[in-house]
Design a protein around this motif. Structure first.
Motif, mmCIF file in Angstrom:
data_model
loop_
_atom_site.group_PDB
_atom_site.id
_atom_site.type_symbol
_atom_site.label_atom_id
_atom_site.label_comp_id
_atom_site.label_asym_id
_atom_site.label_seq_id
_atom_site.Cartn_x
_atom_site.Cartn_y
_atom_site.Cartn_z
ATOM 1 N N CYS A 215 0.833 -1.212 0.000
ATOM 2 C CA CYS A 215 0.000 0.000 0.000
ATOM 3 C C CYS A 215 0.861 1.253 0.000
ATOM 4 O O CYS A 215 0.527 2.249 -0.655
ATOM 5 C CB CYS A 215 -0.925 -0.006 1.216
ATOM 6 N N VAL A 220 -2.248 -1.095 -3.935
ATOM 7 C CA VAL A 220 -3.345 -1.481 -3.042
ATOM 8 C C VAL A 220 -4.115 -2.677 -3.598
ATOM 9 O O VAL A 220 -4.541 -3.555 -2.846
ATOM 10 C CB VAL A 220 -4.295 -0.290 -2.798
ATOM 11 N N GLY A 221 -4.308 -2.695 -4.911
ATOM 12 C CA GLY A 221 -5.033 -3.816 -5.520
ATOM 13 C C GLY A 221 -4.316 -5.141 -5.271
ATOM 14 O O GLY A 221 -4.951 -6.156 -4.957
ATOM 15 N N ARG A 224 -4.864 -6.142 -1.746
ATOM 16 C CA ARG A 224 -6.194 -6.724 -1.544
ATOM 17 C C ARG A 224 -6.197 -8.202 -1.968
ATOM 18 O O ARG A 224 -6.783 -9.058 -1.285
ATOM 19 C CB ARG A 224 -7.227 -5.936 -2.359
ATOM 20 N N SER A 225 -5.541 -8.507 -3.068
ATOM 21 C CA SER A 225 -5.459 -9.900 -3.523
ATOM 22 C C SER A 225 -4.704 -10.756 -2.514
ATOM 23 O O SER A 225 -5.086 -11.899 -2.233
ATOM 24 C CB SER A 225 -4.772 -9.979 -4.892
ATOM 25 N N MET A 227 -4.481 -10.195 0.654
ATOM 26 C CA MET A 227 -5.314 -10.336 1.850
ATOM 27 C C MET A 227 -6.245 -11.543 1.733
ATOM 28 O O MET A 227 -6.553 -12.200 2.732
ATOM 29 C CB MET A 227 -6.133 -9.067 2.072
ATOM 30 N N ASN A 228 -6.687 -11.833 0.520
ATOM 31 C CA ASN A 228 -7.595 -12.961 0.322
ATOM 32 C C ASN A 228 -6.956 -14.301 0.653
ATOM 33 O O ASN A 228 -7.656 -15.305 0.846
ATOM 34 C CB ASN A 228 -8.106 -12.973 -1.122
ATOM 35 N N LEU A 241 -5.614 -1.740 4.645
ATOM 36 C CA LEU A 241 -6.311 -1.716 3.350
ATOM 37 C C LEU A 241 -7.219 -0.504 3.214
ATOM 38 O O LEU A 241 -7.255 0.144 2.154
ATOM 39 C CB LEU A 241 -7.125 -2.999 3.179
ATOM 40 N N TYR A 245 -6.798 2.428 0.354
ATOM 41 C CA TYR A 245 -7.821 2.870 -0.600
ATOM 42 C C TYR A 245 -8.131 4.361 -0.434
ATOM 43 O O TYR A 245 -8.385 5.063 -1.426
ATOM 44 C CB TYR A 245 -9.093 2.050 -0.434
ATOM 45 N N GLN A 253 -14.140 1.281 -2.656
ATOM 46 C CA GLN A 253 -13.445 0.137 -2.078
ATOM 47 C C GLN A 253 -13.114 0.352 -0.593
ATOM 48 O O GLN A 253 -13.106 -0.597 0.196
ATOM 49 C CB GLN A 253 -12.161 -0.164 -2.855
ATOM 50 N N MET A 257 -14.338 -2.259 2.281
ATOM 51 C CA MET A 257 -13.453 -2.830 3.298
ATOM 52 C C MET A 257 -13.905 -2.443 4.707
ATOM 53 O O MET A 257 -13.802 -3.243 5.642
ATOM 54 C CB MET A 257 -12.008 -2.352 3.076
#
Length: 311
Positions: A215, A220-221, A224-225, A227-228, A241, A245, A253, A257
């Motif tokens: 970040c 950031v994208g 996020r991936s 984080m999954n 996150l 964003y 987004q 979140m």
């Protein structure tokens, strides 16, 4: 031991509190003597105080008083005398230096930026017929990461792994922090994969460190991936996150979140909440900002004056 005047008492000003306490007990505790040693203002004073305590009737030094002595000697950069103290321990108290003392020495050498000497503590431990513990390896690694991440990585590969020490969550957290602080994000992902390949599930701290670095670098994208993949994201994960964003001014987004954060029972911290409120108010969505404040407070979170002024 190099003592300037073995019979000399420590300064009266330093002894005032201890003497009051000793008036009601026959023998001072190790804790009393340790605190007294830590109060001394020079290497000479701390050595004189240690020797003075050695002559007290019915008092015997312990690993804790030796640790206090080592700490102060390192503070004054008298590493030569510190090593003498270590050598005397098996004879003076019948015990070799323990992990706490070695870690104290490691930290002292680290503060002096004596990297080579820090690594040589491993040889020092073995000299006392002991096997370096994971705690000692991690303490050395922590010092090396702050000095040079490449030296730290080499130490992990050639010293830790070569000794059969695979490391734990703290080990990987130290390495990940060092890589991310130097923006070695690619190497951070390699470390993550290496951890997984050993059948170890990376802990939340390791993931959060990498998320924060992503970040911070505008990815950031990708964060996020990543984080999954996490089994147990926590409040820190969501703060990272959501703030990421907000930094991109991606309000949609950020709110997604935020909602997920609340849904899992977490509450954003004050800084993160304020960032969300700022972006909402800048977008003219004041009523939504008010609802965010209400939701944070109803879930036990805090909203400071800055956040209210933002609204």
């Amino acid at each position: 031991m190099l003592i300037s005047n073995p019979s000399k008492l420590p300064p009266i000003s330093s002894l005032t509190h201890l003497l009051r306490t000793l008036s009601s007990i026959a023998v001072p505790s190790h804790n009393h003597i340790s605190h007294l040693l830590l109060e001394q203002k020079s290497a000479t004073q701390v050595l004189d105080t240690f020797q003075w305590a050695s002559k007290l009737p019915s008092f015997t030094h312990s690993p804790s008083t030796h640790r206090a002595l080592i700490h102060k000697l390192c503070t004054f950069r008298r590493f030569d005398i510190a090593h003498q103290v270590l050598d005397e321990m098996p004879h003076s108290i019948g015990l070799p230096p323990d992990d706490h003392i070695f870690v104290t020495l490691i930290h002292g050498l680290g503060r002096a930026h004596l990297v080579k000497q820090v690594i040589k503590v491993l040889d020092l431990v073995r000299r006392y017929n002991q096997k370096p513990s994971l705690k000692i390896f991690n303490s050395i690694l922590d010092v090396l990461v702050k000095e040079d991440i490449d030296i730290a990585r080499e130490f992990y590969r050639k010293k830790m792994m070569a000794s059969g020490v695979k490391g734990d969550d703290y080990t990987f957290g130290i390495l990940m922090k060092g890589l991310c602080l130097t923006n070695r994000i690619g190497d951070g992902f390699k470390l993550l994969q290496a951890i997984k390949s050993r059948g170890v599930a990376p802990n939340t701290v390791v993931y959060n460190t990498l998320l924060h670095a992503l970040c911070r670098n505008g990815k950031v994208g990708r964060a996020r991936s990543l984080m999954n993949e996490m089994e147990d994201p926590n409040d820190v994960t969501f703060n990272i996150l959501i703030s990421g964003y907000c930094g991109e001014e991606n309000l949609v987004q950020a709110l997604v979140m935020l909602d997920k954060c609340f849904g899992l029972g977490y509450v954003p911290d004050v800084v993160t909440t304020t960032k969300v409120l700022e972006i909402l108010c800048n977008d003219g969505r004041v009523m939504e900002a008010v609802k965010v404040i209400e939701r944070v407070e109803s879930n036990g979170g805090l909203v400071d004056v800055v956040a209210y002024n933002t609204d």
